[in-house]
Design a protein around this motif. Structure first.
Motif, short mmCIF file in Angstrom:
data_model
loop_
_atom_site.label_atom_id
_atom_site.label_comp_id
_atom_site.label_asym_id
_atom_site.label_seq_id
_atom_site.Cartn_x
_atom_site.Cartn_y
_atom_site.Cartn_z
N ASN A 67 0.90 -1.21 -0.20
CA ASN A 67 0.17 -0.05 -0.02
C ASN A 67 0.84 1.34 0.10
OD1 ASN A 67 -2.43 -1.53 0.28
ND2 ASN A 67 -1.63 -2.02 2.22
N ALA A 68 1.20 2.39 -0.71
CA ALA A 68 1.89 3.20 -0.87
C ALA A 68 1.05 4.51 -2.11
CB ALA A 68 3.17 2.38 -1.98
N ALA A 69 0.25 4.99 -2.52
CA ALA A 69 -1.16 5.56 -2.96
C ALA A 69 -0.18 6.92 -2.39
CB ALA A 69 -2.05 5.69 -3.26
N GLY A 70 -0.46 7.11 -1.16
CA GLY A 70 -0.28 8.42 0.06
C GLY A 70 1.38 8.44 -0.61
N PRO A 71 2.56 8.00 -0.47
CA PRO A 71 3.92 8.10 -0.43
C PRO A 71 4.08 8.34 -1.95
CG PRO A 71 3.31 5.97 1.12
CD PRO A 71 1.97 6.11 0.25
N MET A 72 3.26 7.48 -3.46
CA MET A 72 3.44 7.98 -4.33
C MET A 72 3.10 9.35 -4.75
SD MET A 72 1.55 6.61 -7.92
CE MET A 72 -0.27 7.54 -7.09
N VAL A 73 1.66 10.19 -3.93
CA VAL A 73 1.73 11.19 -4.20
C VAL A 73 3.17 12.37 -3.63
CG1 VAL A 73 -0.06 12.98 -3.65
CG2 VAL A 73 -0.72 10.84 -4.19
N GLU A 74 3.20 11.90 -2.24
CA GLU A 74 4.18 12.51 -1.37
C GLU A 74 5.49 12.80 -2.62
OE1 GLU A 74 3.14 11.77 2.84
OE2 GLU A 74 4.32 10.46 1.90
N GLN A 75 5.65 11.43 -3.00
CA GLN A 75 7.41 11.55 -3.86
C GLN A 75 7.35 11.80 -5.04
OE1 GLN A 75 9.78 7.87 -3.00
NE2 GLN A 75 8.21 8.35 -0.79
N VAL A 76 5.81 12.13 -5.79
CA VAL A 76 6.50 12.07 -7.15
C VAL A 76 5.43 13.64 -7.93
CG1 VAL A 76 5.78 10.69 -9.48
CG2 VAL A 76 6.17 9.62 -7.83
N PRO A 77 5.77 14.14 -8.49
CA PRO A 77 5.40 15.71 -8.72
C PRO A 77 5.02 15.37 -9.52
CG PRO A 77 7.75 15.72 -9.01
CD PRO A 77 7.80 14.25 -8.86
N GLY A 78 3.61 15.52 -10.02
CA GLY A 78 3.22 16.05 -11.41
C GLY A 78 1.53 15.33 -11.51
N ILE A 79 1.18 14.36 -10.80
CA ILE A 79 -0.18 14.08 -10.20
C ILE A 79 -1.14 14.82 -10.03
CG2 ILE A 79 -1.05 12.06 -9.22
CD1 ILE A 79 1.65 10.63 -8.66
N ARG A 90 -9.76 12.92 0.08
CA ARG A 90 -7.91 12.95 1.45
C ARG A 90 -7.26 13.85 0.09
NH1 ARG A 90 -4.75 8.25 4.05
NH2 ARG A 90 -7.26 7.66 5.04
N PHE A 91 -6.56 14.51 0.76
CA PHE A 91 -5.62 15.72 0.65
C PHE A 91 -4.40 14.74 0.87
CE2 PHE A 91 -9.49 18.55 -0.57
CZ PHE A 91 -8.70 18.62 -1.44
N VAL A 92 -3.56 15.30 0.16
CA VAL A 92 -2.13 14.34 0.39
C VAL A 92 -0.92 15.60 -0.70
CG1 VAL A 92 -0.03 13.02 0.37
CG2 VAL A 92 -2.20 12.11 0.79
N THR A 93 0.02 16.45 0.32
CA THR A 93 1.42 17.48 -0.66
C THR A 93 1.88 16.89 -1.01
OG1 THR A 93 0.14 18.69 1.39
CG2 THR A 93 1.93 19.52 0.55
N ASN A 94 2.08 17.25 -2.02
CA ASN A 94 3.39 16.76 -3.36
C ASN A 94 4.95 17.48 -1.95
OD1 ASN A 94 5.82 17.85 -5.37
ND2 ASN A 94 5.16 14.74 -4.89
N GLN A 95 6.41 16.63 -1.67
CA GLN A 95 6.96 16.80 -1.24
C GLN A 95 8.07 18.13 -1.83
OE1 GLN A 95 8.97 13.72 -0.19
NE2 GLN A 95 7.39 13.15 2.05
N GLN A 96 7.30 18.47 -3.22
CA GLN A 96 8.49 18.88 -3.99
C GLN A 96 7.94 19.76 -4.73
OE1 GLN A 96 10.42 16.73 -6.97
NE2 GLN A 96 10.13 18.33 -8.86
#
Length: 624
Positions: A282-294, A309-315
């Motif tokens: 299960n990695a949809a949240g980490p994907m959004v955090e780490q991958v810009p452009g989604i 649910r909103f997850v913020t991209n770290q970049q």
């Protein structure tokens, strides 16, 4: 990869009562984009780059073979404690209502419809057209027929898509009128995708250039464990985050104004298989955090309801919206993306999501009519009589007490293995078997027994294997299984939820019933107590086989399902143990065959009370 323009404009017919249907389903109009000019409401024509257009994306996930609101195991309309309804026939009604609402609004594009996987496994309807009358013979899979009728634009692969082998999966793929996506399903040798990784959809906006939507599909790396026999040396599965990092820029470079990921993976980081794979389940949240452009994510696999649910991209600092519409067609996800042209290119400036409840609408008569014959054929099959039972067996209490229902599963598994090992070096070893309480609602009645009665005890399409294990390994296995129970003090009485489904690091929302295993012996009992007053790791007491204490070096043959043997649940030792039996025979079919062959099920022939729950050595009471 590029996709054609939508060919489903004919489905935009306005249906009566669409507004009322959506209101009943829980629809709430998302607020207008806060940055829109006050004179130009969201979705309406404006001047130049100030115009804001709302693009809606509808989504389902984990449909698991459900077209009708029907429980084949109960032979009745589906119902649960929350009074949910299920199936694509009801989802179709909701989709049509949304289309009708949007069609009535000028300048509003037609919505896209996506799915996040686990489509062709999970009900007798799905099983029938994989095993009894396989679609490889030419029949269109009922899930393909229903999804084509609804007009899906794309779907991601789920892990259960691989359960019936690659021939069935490829046939299903060819029957779909939309792409089946899986960017991280890769050729074993070359690493290239063996399914389309993404598709581009042109969404028309009146008076403007189209919006190009890129839909990226990602599936679960756990397939490498759960369906190892199907995919080994053929398909490998990269990590969700890693492959998203590779493919999202490619989708953007191909011309996507908007990138939506349909991913068969839960939001919160966890893995039922621990560290058995280098990539989490299960990695949809980490994907959004780490991958810009989604821009938005349709989530699957976890069988949870997440309206927004909103997850913020770290970049980039962008807040990306994620939505998961529960399972089985109980909910329809609706993502609203507000777009505005920035320097001549469509850009997402607002995001919202919600879920619509399918239990508020009637099934779509078109879908019902299309698949009624398939449904009737399966109902007839599952209700066919195959034998009798001398007394009723229920799985209602199987998670916390020794029941005849689970002893029956273990007896059939162990008996099949024992007979197959005749004449082999392992023929003289004691045979044990492992079973989990998959379905608390399962019951085999006294008197006539049908296919559905037996199938209800084993709702998954697992196959049977057998491995060799030592006494020490059996004890460690049972200790691991016992983490399913919450730690208690005293002897109760307790309610089931006070003792079962304990949260763990790999199951933070509670250990599911299917990850609690019970062991039993074939020709002699395997006896033990589970002391749930003790901490995890020291709960198994008085472990004995045939009345004698089990020694660390004692040898056993253990019958086990393919999910567990391949690492599902991350139980110790079993995935690395020597395999001594593997004929790819489904356990459920073995049970059906046993009843059909013997004609009679007699619990007294295989049921004894060999394990129990205790608290500091004293029996505890659980009352449901």
């Amino acid at each position: 990869m590029t996709g054609g323009e939508r060919k489903t404009m004919g489905r935009r017919t306005v249906i009566g009562g669409a507004a009322a249907a959506l209101a009943a389903a829980g629809f709430e109009a998302a607020p207008a984009y806060a940055g829109a000019p006050s004179s130009t409401p969201s979705g309406a024509a404006g001047s130049g780059d100030q115009r804001v257009v709302r693009l809606s994306v509808l989504g389902t996930t984990d449909l698991h073979g459900n077209v009708f609101n029907w429980d084949y195991f109960k032979n009745a309309e589906y119902d649960d404690s929350a009074h949910n309804d299920i199936g694509l026939a009801k989802i179709s009604t909701l989709v049509k209502a949304v289309r009708a609402r949007l069609a009535a609004q000028k300048h509003t594009p037609e919505p896209l419809v996506l799915d996040a996987g686990d489509t062709i496994q999970g009900t007798p309807l799905a099983y029938y057209f994989a095993k009894i009358q396989p679609i490889t013979g030419g029949h269109v899979h009922p899930m393909a027929a229903a999804m084509n009728e609804i007009g899906y634009d794309a779907a991601a692969l789920g892990n259960h898509e691989f359960n019936y082998g690659l021939d069935i999966l490829r046939k299903f793929q060819r029957q779909l009128e939309f792409p089946l996506l899986g960017a991280n399903a890769q050729d074993w040798t070359t690493g290239l995708p063996v399914f389309p990784p993404y598709v581009l959809k042109k969404v028309h906006v009146r008076g403007e250039k189209p919006i190009t939507v890129g839909i990226l599909g990602l599936t679960n790396p756990g397939i490498a464990i759960w369906d190892k026999a199907v995919v080994e040396n053929k398909i490998k599965f990269g990590g969700i985050v890693e492959l998203a990092k590779s493919w999202v820029p490619k989708v953007r470079a191909a011309g996507a104004d908007v990138v939506i990921v349909s991913v068969h993976s839960g939001i919160d980081l966890s893995s039922s298989y621990g560290d058995a794979l280098p990539y989490p389940e299960n990695a949809a949240g980490p994907m959004v955090e780490q991958v810009p452009g989604i821009d938005a994510v349709l989530v699957g696999h976890a069988h949870q309801e997440v309206a927004e649910r909103f997850v913020t991209n770290q970049q980039t600092g962008e807040k990306v919206v994620l939505v998961e519409p529960l399972k089985w067609g109980m909910r329809l996800a609706m993502i609203d993306l507000d777009l505005q042209k920035v320097r001549g290119r469509w850009t997402v400036v607002g995001r919202h999501s919600q879920v619509l409840n399918a239990n508020t609408v009637e099934p779509d008569p078109k879908v019902t009519k299309l698949l009624q014959k398939d449904h009737d054929k399966v109902v007839e099959y599952v209700n066919s009589k195959i034998g009798t039972c001398t007394e009723a067996m229920s799985a209602a209490t199987a998670p916390w007490e020794d029941t005849a229902a689970l002893d029956f599963v273990n007896f059939v598994q162990a008996d099949a293995v024992s007979k197959a090992l005749a004449g082999t070096p392992q023929a003289d070893l004691p045979v044990l078997a492992i079973a989990a309480p998959f379905n608390r609602a399962a019951a085999i009645p006294a008197g006539d027994v049908s296919v559905r009665d037996v199938a209800g005890l084993y709702i998954f399409d697992n196959t049977l294997l057998a491995v060799t294990m030592t006494g020490a390994q059996v004890r460690a296995y049972l200790e691991f299984s016992a983490q399913y129970f919450k730690q208690v003090t005293g002897t109760g009485p307790f309610t089931p939820d006070q003792v079962t489904n304990a949260p763990t690091p790999t199951a933070p929302n509670g250990t599911p019933d299917y990850n609690y295993d019970i062991l039993g012996g074939l020709t002699a009992p395997l006896a033990y107590h589970v002391d749930i007053a003790k901490p995890v790791g020291s709960r198994i007491a008085d472990l004995a086989y045939d009345g004698a204490a089990v020694t660390d070096d004692q040898q056993f043959v253990v019958a086990v399902n393919n999910y567990r043997q391949s690492g599902g649940g991350n139980f110790p030792h079993v995935s690395k143990a020597e395999v001594v039996y593997n004929r790819q025979v489904e356990i459920r079919q073995l049970m059906i065959d046993y009843v059909s062959t013997t004609g009679t099920v007699d619990p007294s022939a295989f049921h004894t009370t060999d394990w129990s729950l205790t608290s500091n050595g004293a029996p505890i009471t659980v009352t449901s």
